[in-house]
Design a protein around this motif. Sequence first.
Motif, short mmCIF file in Angstrom:
data_model
loop_
_atom_site.label_atom_id
_atom_site.label_comp_id
_atom_site.label_asym_id
_atom_site.label_seq_id
_atom_site.Cartn_x
_atom_site.Cartn_y
_atom_site.Cartn_z
N ARG A 211 0.82 -1.21 0.00
CA ARG A 211 0.00 0.00 0.00
C ARG A 211 0.85 1.26 0.00
O ARG A 211 0.52 2.24 -0.63
N ILE A 212 1.94 1.22 0.74
CA ILE A 212 2.83 2.38 0.77
C ILE A 212 3.70 2.40 -0.48
O ILE A 212 3.90 3.44 -1.09
N GLY A 213 4.21 1.25 -0.88
CA GLY A 213 5.13 1.18 -2.00
C GLY A 213 4.55 1.60 -3.33
O GLY A 213 5.25 2.12 -4.19
N LYS A 214 3.25 1.39 -3.52
CA LYS A 214 2.67 1.71 -4.83
C LYS A 214 2.34 3.19 -5.00
O LYS A 214 2.06 3.64 -6.10
N LEU A 215 2.39 3.98 -3.93
CA LEU A 215 2.10 5.40 -4.03
C LEU A 215 3.26 6.13 -4.71
O LEU A 215 4.42 5.93 -4.34
N PRO A 216 2.98 6.99 -5.67
CA PRO A 216 4.06 7.77 -6.29
C PRO A 216 4.52 8.89 -5.35
O PRO A 216 3.77 9.36 -4.51
N THR B 17 8.80 0.22 -8.00
CA THR B 17 8.17 -1.08 -8.30
C THR B 17 9.13 -2.19 -7.92
O THR B 17 10.32 -1.96 -7.73
N ARG B 18 8.59 -3.41 -7.85
CA ARG B 18 9.44 -4.55 -7.52
C ARG B 18 9.39 -5.56 -8.66
O ARG B 18 8.44 -5.61 -9.44
N ASN B 19 10.44 -6.38 -8.75
CA ASN B 19 10.56 -7.34 -9.84
C ASN B 19 9.67 -8.57 -9.66
O ASN B 19 9.13 -9.09 -10.62
N ASP B 20 9.56 -9.04 -8.43
CA ASP B 20 8.81 -10.27 -8.18
C ASP B 20 8.06 -10.16 -6.86
O ASP B 20 8.10 -9.12 -6.21
N ASP B 21 7.37 -11.21 -6.48
CA ASP B 21 6.58 -11.20 -5.25
C ASP B 21 7.21 -12.03 -4.14
O ASP B 21 6.50 -12.56 -3.29
N GLU B 22 8.52 -12.13 -4.14
CA GLU B 22 9.19 -12.83 -3.05
C GLU B 22 9.08 -12.00 -1.77
O GLU B 22 8.88 -10.79 -1.81
N LYS B 23 9.23 -12.67 -0.65
CA LYS B 23 9.06 -11.99 0.64
C LYS B 23 10.03 -10.82 0.81
O LYS B 23 9.64 -9.75 1.26
#
Length: 180
Positions: free
Chosen positions: A3-8, A54-60
Amino acid sequence: MSRIGKLPIAIPAGVTFTVTPDNVVTVKGSKGQLVKAMAKDINIAVEDNSVVVTRNDDEKKSRSLHGLTRALINNMVVGVTEGYSKTLELIGVGYRAQLQGKKLVMNLGFSHPVEIEAVEGVTFETPAATKVVIKGIDKELVGNVAADIRSWRKPEPYKGKGIKYDNEVIRRKEGKTGKK
């Protein structure tokens, strides 16, 4: 998604933001410049006067670094535009602080005064004899210096004596009761 990471992150006017290919972020503003190396698992891009993380994958590990990276970059942008400050209060008989050049000298009930040198990037102010204001552009550094100063005399729960943050509430304990 975080939720925090996706905010520009909006880049205000007067702030320059650069990212190198190996994720070293540089933010320059009116108050100074901050440089920080971010994790390689995270992608940082500048789009239309805003920063998108953004992140590359959904790893922990990637999920946990996503929001952290965004928060760190936001703290850097706020730091170079507005700056950060922490206020400490000295509570106790004879507890006081004063500035001698860039050095903070405090009397805290020890047999000697406590002297603390200002770290690069941090300034001290003493608006009153029992107040110390720590200012700087790096949120982490300001918080660490404030915590170091507070660690000299943490507030105790019986009389409340010690060094406390301005907004900190000390839970008080009742003292011993006499014999009956």
